[in-house]
Write a protein that holds these residues in place. Structure first.
Motif, PDB file in Angstrom:
ATOM      1  N   ASN A  75      21.496  -1.784  13.379  1.00  0.00           N
ATOM      2  CA  ASN A  75      20.864  -2.291  14.597  1.00  0.00           C
ATOM      3  C   ASN A  75      21.921  -2.745  15.599  1.00  0.00           C
ATOM      4  OD1 ASN A  75      17.970  -4.513  15.094  1.00  0.00           O
ATOM      5  ND2 ASN A  75      19.130  -3.290  16.528  1.00  0.00           N
ATOM      6  N   GLN A  76      22.966  -3.421  15.108  1.00  0.00           N
ATOM      7  CA  GLN A  76      24.043  -3.851  15.990  1.00  0.00           C
ATOM      8  C   GLN A  76      24.733  -2.651  16.636  1.00  0.00           C
ATOM      9  OE1 GLN A  76      26.058  -6.224  12.852  1.00  0.00           O
ATOM     10  NE2 GLN A  76      25.966  -7.935  14.288  1.00  0.00           N
ATOM     11  N   ILE A  77      24.989  -1.613  15.844  1.00  0.00           N
ATOM     12  CA  ILE A  77      25.670  -0.419  16.370  1.00  0.00           C
ATOM     13  C   ILE A  77      24.810   0.271  17.428  1.00  0.00           C
ATOM     14  CG2 ILE A  77      26.513   1.882  15.758  1.00  0.00           C
ATOM     15  CD1 ILE A  77      27.331   0.696  13.035  1.00  0.00           C
ATOM     16  N   VAL A  78      23.509   0.385  17.169  1.00  0.00           N
ATOM     17  CA  VAL A  78      22.607   1.029  18.134  1.00  0.00           C
ATOM     18  C   VAL A  78      22.586   0.233  19.439  1.00  0.00           C
ATOM     19  CG1 VAL A  78      20.195   1.574  18.626  1.00  0.00           C
ATOM     20  CG2 VAL A  78      21.166   2.180  16.423  1.00  0.00           C
ATOM     21  N   CYS A  79      22.460  -1.096  19.329  1.00  0.00           N
ATOM     22  CA  CYS A  79      22.439  -1.931  20.538  1.00  0.00           C
ATOM     23  C   CYS A  79      23.751  -1.813  21.315  1.00  0.00           C
ATOM     24  CB  CYS A  79      22.183  -3.384  20.157  1.00  0.00           C
ATOM     25  SG  CYS A  79      20.476  -3.732  19.682  1.00  0.00           S
ATOM     26  N   ALA A  80      24.865  -1.833  20.595  1.00  0.00           N
ATOM     27  CA  ALA A  80      26.164  -1.718  21.261  1.00  0.00           C
ATOM     28  C   ALA A  80      26.301  -0.359  21.946  1.00  0.00           C
ATOM     29  CB  ALA A  80      27.287  -1.913  20.251  1.00  0.00           C
TER      30      ALA A  80
END
Length: 488
Positions: A405-410
């Motif tokens: 989720n963090q990677i997608v948001c970034a």
């Protein structure tokens, strides 16, 4: 007999299409002109903030990280006493951070005489003081404030709210300008889903901007819609509306384990006098969950009242912090949560659990003297709107499905920043000397009823944006009203 002239009809259609295109392009330009710098700030700060769990332990390793030991941890009360001894003179304990990670220190937050807050870190095994950290001035707090308000207080909150609203205009006009149609643009050609890398100059940037923009449009739309409920002006009003309409958290919290929209009837023989007194006190009490010194609270409970208990005699014994931790564990709240400590003799312990999974969100108010649970607010008690916002918040912050989720948001955030930069490059290459370089206004006024209706709806739903749309429209007529031909 009249025979329609097909050539005239085609010419009129082409003129109307060109006029609509220029109108959309013009609005896209103005939206981008305002949003572009703020979008870059939002993208960078949002990426940093969603990586907070990884960044802070690296930045403040000497205070946040300890060597795991086989020895048992000291009691919470003992650790709080150690932290209090190491806090500045006159500091008042306000919050305890509760976690079970054997490698993390114990953290307690104190309010200083200056009004600011400071975290004190203690080794949970030895009780040794590890150091302090300003709550207001730590890096991630500054990043968050920059993300929400540009470090400008209320003015910054309004600017960021406007940036979110105008991003909706930018997305809508961008999709309309990208939409394949006509004889020379089909769904199968390059420049729709894949940029034509063989192009050069401004055309290459235009393809990159258009294709990249359509891929990031859904992410941008989600970020805006999930972020606006937290905004300082519209978001606050929306929360009040949702709460009063019981679409957020139902008004009033009564009973030990459940939430009701009104106070239950109590007979005089059942202690009705005491309940009515409590009800009167509850209605007059102004302290809300958002007022508590908690790092984060669920959106749904922000405007709910914090209950009070009848004040006891001075020096009356409170239940220990360890007892509250044990009570929370018995209720299923075991790790990574905050406890707001009682502020007065009539205050309560408030357990605030804001996990990655919204369905596990929990808020407990506990009588500081008896240890009785005064209210227990769960996800299932939220209204439908608040439940949706809880999921949106968790996804927006990169929490719901972990590192992925963090990677997608970034990726979405940095992609939006790149769209802002490519838009700037396109404008820079096209702009005339010493002029703003706005796209020319079309000759004549295209109907575009759907577009005008959409802007009207946005202006009604977001009044602040409606006011700025009028300002843009008037300024456009006065200052940048010249028409002319320009390439797209």
């Amino acid at each position: 007999m009249y025979v329609p002239n097909d050539n005239l009809t085609l010419a009129a259609d082409a003129h109307a299409s060109a006029a609509a295109h220029r109108t959309l392009w013009r609005w896209h330009f103005y939206a981008g002109l305002f949003v572009m710098p703020l979008l870059i700030v939002l993208a960078v700060t949002g990426t940093l903030y969603c990586l907070q769990p990884q960044i802070e332990p690296l930045l403040y390793r000497d205070r946040m990280v300890v060597a795991a030991e086989a020895a048992p941890r000291l009691s919470r009360e003992t650790l709080l006493a150690k932290a209090f001894a190491g806090a500045p003179l006159g500091a008042v304990p306000t919050t305890a951070q509760i976690g079970t990670d054997p490698r993390r220190s114990a953290e307690f937050v104190f309010r200083l005489p200056s009004g600011e807050s400071e975290s004190v870190y203690v080794n949970p095994y030895s009780g040794a003081l590890l150091g302090t950290l300003s709550v207001e001035h730590r890096l991630m707090k500054q990043v968050r404030n920059l993300h929400r308000a540009l470090l400008l207080g209320k003015t910054g909150e309004l600017l960021m709210e406007l940036a979110g609203c105008w991003t909706l205009v930018m997305i809508g006009t961008g999709i309309a300008l990208w939409w394949p149609g006509g004889a020379q643009k089909t769904w199968r050609k390059g420049g729709v889903w894949v940029p034509r890398l063989r192009l050069r100059g401004r055309a290459w940037w235009r393809d990159l901007h258009a294709v990249g923009g359509i891929w990031f449009a859904i992410g941008a739309l989600f970020f805006v819609l999930s972020g606006l409920p937290w905004s300082g002006s519209w978001g606050k009003q929306f929360k009040e509306l949702a709460t009063s309409a019981q679409l957020g958290y139902p008004k009033g919290a009564w009973g030990e384990a459940h939430v009701h929209s009104t106070a239950p009837a109590v007979s005089a023989t059942q202690g009705g006098h005491d309940m009515h007194a409590m009800h009167d006190n509850h209605d007059q009490h102004a302290l809300k969950m958002d007022d508590l010194p908690l790092p984060q609270t669920p959106w749904a409970v922000g405007l709910t009242d914090v209950p009070e208990v009848p004040p006891h005699a001075p020096g009356a014994a409170r239940v220990s912090l360890d007892s509250v931790v044990a009570l929370a564990a018995a209720q299923g709240v075991t790790d990574d949560y905050s406890i707001a400590l009682p502020k007065s003799q009539s205050g309560v312990y408030t357990v605030s659990y804001f996990p990655a999974d919204p369905k596990a969100e929990r808020t407990l108010h506990v009588d500081q003297y008896s240890g009785r649970v005064l209210s227990d607010i769960r996800y299932d008690d939220y209204g439908r709107v608040a439940q949706w916002i809880s999921y949106g918040t968790s996804l927006h912050m990169g929490r719901y499905f972990g590192l992925a989720n963090q990677i997608v948001c970034a990726a979405i955030s940095m992609g939006l920043a790149s769209m802002a930069l490519s838009g700037f490059v396109m404008w820079w290459k096209r702009r005339p000397q010493r002029e703003l370089g706005a796209p020319p206004r079309p000759v004549g006024r295209p109907a575009m009823r759907v577009w005008r209706g959409g802007l009207t709806v946005l202006g009604i739903v977001f009044p602040l944006m409606g006011a700025t749309m009028l300002v843009v429209w008037i300024s456009d007529r006065i200052a940048f009203g010249r028409t002319g031909a320009a390439g797209s």
